[in-house]
Design a protein around this motif. Sequence first.
Motif: not given
Length: 390
Positions: A143, A145, A314-315, A336
């Motif tokens: 993840f 980002s 991180y997303r 989300n």
Amino acid sequence: MSSPKCDVVVVGAGPYGLAAAAALLDAGVFVRVFGAPMSFWQDHMPRGMFLRSPWAASHIGHPRSRFSLDEFERNQPSRLSRPVPLADFVAYGQWFRERAVPDIDQRQVIRIDPTDGGFRVHLADGDTIHCDRVVVAAGISSFASSPAEFAGLPAELASHSSDHADLGRFRGRRVAVVGGGQSALESAALLFENGAEVELIMRTPQLHWVGRAPRRGLVGRLLFDRTDVGPAFVSHVVARPTLVRRLPVRTQRYMTRRALVAGGALWLRPRISDVTVTTGRRITAATRVNGHLALALDDGAMREVDHALLATGYRPGVRKLAFIEPQLRDRVREHNGFPVLNRWLESSVPGLHFVGGLADHSYGPICRFVSGAAVASRQIAEYASRAPAA
Ligand SMILES: Cc1cc2nc3c(=O)[nH]c(=O)nc-3n(C[C@H](O)[C@H](O)[C@H](O)COP(=O)(O)OP(=O)(O)OC[C@H]3O[C@@H](n4cnc5c(N)ncnc54)[C@H](O)[C@@H]3O)c2cc1C
């Protein structure tokens, strides 16, 4: 050909996977664990790093278990340092897994399919295994980002902080570190100490330091839970995710915001005193110029550097997990991008659990830290040992 069967498959052998597997084994559940133990810590964090979480918040699983950090230290020839060096934490993870979860299978899980009343787990070499329950403990590495301004640049000009285990390769080069959290600040310190010319650029108006209030003694215990996620008093609430999830959503969001303010541990402060720090600025463009990188800042200033190190976090998102079969993924209710989980960390797909960063939305910010693994693994083991999967 029928494939072997077990009760639970744990995908991942970082702190969460290890803690969950140990708790499941203790509860008498037949569990198989897949993944390279502690690989994120070993391959995606910089050598020379120290843990930001204090000692008491760095046990894998329960702090009074046979496999606590204290117990690991008792088995070492000398006392370990505080803060905990990364290398010691990786060694602790390996020590933990040798004793608590000796049968880890290092193969990658490449796909998880639903079956009648369970799951089929496909491994990289073509083997499959059936199970009633899956615990996804795959961490946050997928993840990573980066700001859109850096998209399309080659890796020699811009990279995410998680791409590096050795920052020594930047010796003698000009590096802009982008970000204002612990990872950015510590990367800047390590780069500087390794002979790079460093500038730290962050959007926040000033550096934020964490760790001023006492953590020890009676006052320390009154102010902070041992899990140490969030500011004074908030920390005690965050440490109880099964309580947090019953609070009004607005209160939960407030807790999360307070708990996750970007900042660096106070002990880093002297180490970046000679690093150039630019606060309150955003990078609006990053372009390649004559083999270097030109950075445009939102006040019109320009910088020319050899490399931008993006410590931009991180997303997490359940849809980014390529190993969950798309139709199964579609059945996971999300908010989300985070799976919506019940108190047993089970998603809307019966038998499919998520721990670690992906559990944040339903289980609170403690899930982003090692100290959250104790409660997560206890909940899952309690549930899996008494409830047959649907
Ligand atoms: C620079 C940095 C510093 C940090 N410092 C701290 C700190 O001081 N204290 C703290 O509490 N937290 C810290 N964190 C957060 C920390 O990363 C998490 O708390 C912790 O790693 C979560 O553990 P995990 O088991 O969920 O994930 P990970 O440690 O990332 O483990 C994931 C595991 O899953 C495996 N895996 C992934 N995909 C597959 C697959 N398809 N098949 C098989 N296996 C798979 C990996 O090999 C790995 O074993 C830090 C994070 C960063 C980036």
